[in-house]
Enzyme design. Sequence first.
Site, mmCIF file in Angstrom:
data_model
loop_
_atom_site.group_PDB
_atom_site.id
_atom_site.type_symbol
_atom_site.label_atom_id
_atom_site.label_comp_id
_atom_site.label_asym_id
_atom_site.label_seq_id
_atom_site.Cartn_x
_atom_site.Cartn_y
_atom_site.Cartn_z
ATOM 1 N N GLU A 20 20.438 45.734 29.809
ATOM 2 C CA GLU A 20 21.274 46.448 30.772
ATOM 3 C C GLU A 20 22.506 45.577 31.005
ATOM 4 O O GLU A 20 22.445 44.583 31.723
ATOM 5 C CB GLU A 20 20.504 46.693 32.080
ATOM 6 C CG GLU A 20 19.270 47.565 31.911
ATOM 7 C CD GLU A 20 19.590 48.981 31.475
ATOM 8 O OE1 GLU A 20 20.780 49.389 31.540
ATOM 9 O OE2 GLU A 20 18.671 49.700 31.053
ATOM 10 N N PRO A 46 27.494 41.276 28.641
ATOM 11 C CA PRO A 46 27.363 41.481 27.199
ATOM 12 C C PRO A 46 27.309 40.176 26.410
ATOM 13 O O PRO A 46 26.586 40.084 25.414
ATOM 14 C CB PRO A 46 28.620 42.296 26.850
ATOM 15 C CG PRO A 46 28.956 43.022 28.110
ATOM 16 C CD PRO A 46 28.612 42.053 29.215
ATOM 17 N N GLY A 85 23.945 38.911 26.738
ATOM 18 C CA GLY A 85 23.070 39.869 26.068
ATOM 19 C C GLY A 85 22.949 39.587 24.577
ATOM 20 O O GLY A 85 21.880 39.754 23.991
ATOM 21 N N CYS A 130 27.781 46.293 38.287
ATOM 22 C CA CYS A 130 27.977 46.534 36.851
ATOM 23 C C CYS A 130 28.572 47.904 36.563
ATOM 24 O O CYS A 130 29.232 48.085 35.541
ATOM 25 C CB CYS A 130 26.662 46.349 36.100
ATOM 26 S SG CYS A 130 25.345 47.479 36.609
ATOM 27 N N GLY A 150 22.548 41.716 32.644
ATOM 28 C CA GLY A 150 23.599 40.713 32.751
ATOM 29 C C GLY A 150 24.800 41.087 31.912
ATOM 30 O O GLY A 150 25.033 42.260 31.607
#
Length: 465
Positions: A211, A191, A194, A245, A189
């Site tokens: 990731e 940052p 994250g 992404c 997903g």
Amino acid sequence: MEIRVQEIFDRQVVQQHLLRKTTVEERIAKLKKLKKTLLHMEKAIFLALQLDLRKHEKEAAITEVYFIYSEIDFAIKHLRKWMDKQHKSASITNLLAKNWTQFEPKGVSLILSPWNYPFQLSMSPLLSAVAAGCAVVLKPSEFSPHTAEILKDIIHQTFPENEVTCLLGDKELATELLNLPFANIFFTGSPSIGKIIMKAASQHLSGLTLELGGKSPVLIDKTYPLKEAAQKIAWGKLINAGQTCIAPDYILMPKELIPAFVAEFAIACQEMFYNDAQNMDPNKYAKIINLKHLKRLKDLIGDLDESNGTILWQSNIEDKESFPATLVQLFNLNSRLIEEEIFGPILPIVGFETLNEALNIIQNKPKPLALYIFSNNKQYITSITQACSSGSVCINDVLLQVSNPNLPFGGINTSGMGSCHGFYGFKAFSHERAMMKQSKWSITKLIYPPYHNKDRIFNFLKSFM
């Protein structure tokens, strides 16, 4: 829901002790059963992806479904080697001992998957976890509900609940799951989310693979044919309507090449995604996932003014769920288009006079997930790869680095931590355990106390260290 989540977790905690003993044959059988289920449900998977993101069946096949078939086959082929003992050399301190490493499953694992490639980015870590011998709770994104339902059906048909289960819900469910002491968490997903996942994982010292994303730059050199570069970049940027992404996020190129590139990009877009009526074809071009993200893209364009940028070209489009392919030239670096990950079909272009100007732009930004270079000049390529850090590099193409299971896929710092795919996915759900078996002729006692009259032994050891 809370009682049910805790119950599933507790049952998986018990089951993990049996899973860690499973043989390579048993794990391969599970992977084969998974592929058989996927083949049986293939049409339903394509339909779900069409309903959630309006992906053309062929696009879904290449980027989501066939991708997973390939990963399963790769894991089946190599799993025995991955699970085997890896013998290691001895050192002077354990000269006669046997030394090796062996991978063991980390344990009960949580997979939080995104909406942009909802099937691929759920199944890829899942099959790696199964290959590693882990129990798994998968929570797919609520923004791709049709694919989430299919994932739940697939898992229900393939695995017992105490080994693998799929739970559907929103961020409240995710929060509830993150409060549990999972041995391992795999998240794909943004940052910003994250960071939240990493903070939650720290409460239980859970293993963690992130990731993430970021702004993946493209550098174009004068030595590379513009037509070919434009075609490849248009495909990589516009597939899944830019909701990728590792999509090219912005272009850095010599200023004088910009007009020719724009013309070639427009032609490539029209050839790949237009219909006979000269508009973006809804049957070829994915939609934006929801109105919130559509508004976000409109706002990014709305922030342009004479001081920071201008639209160079925009595709024709009649569909209200889509956003037009858009090329923007930026005049300075204050625009949100150069600060935020775009995650859509808007492609900013920044012109430069010297390569150092371009390198400074990349170096002053968070490390990207991917770096793309179009050049036939080895020195030019080397100067960029040495100057700029990124999760991966792809030279003279885009996106394809993710398709090779022999390569690790992952980011660095703000674009992620850890890797996946192939052996690297297996490793993400495994602990590489050091093993040593001492020989009955051990010489270790020579260094036991008392130490008088052992100077020669210690000097001898020092010479090897």
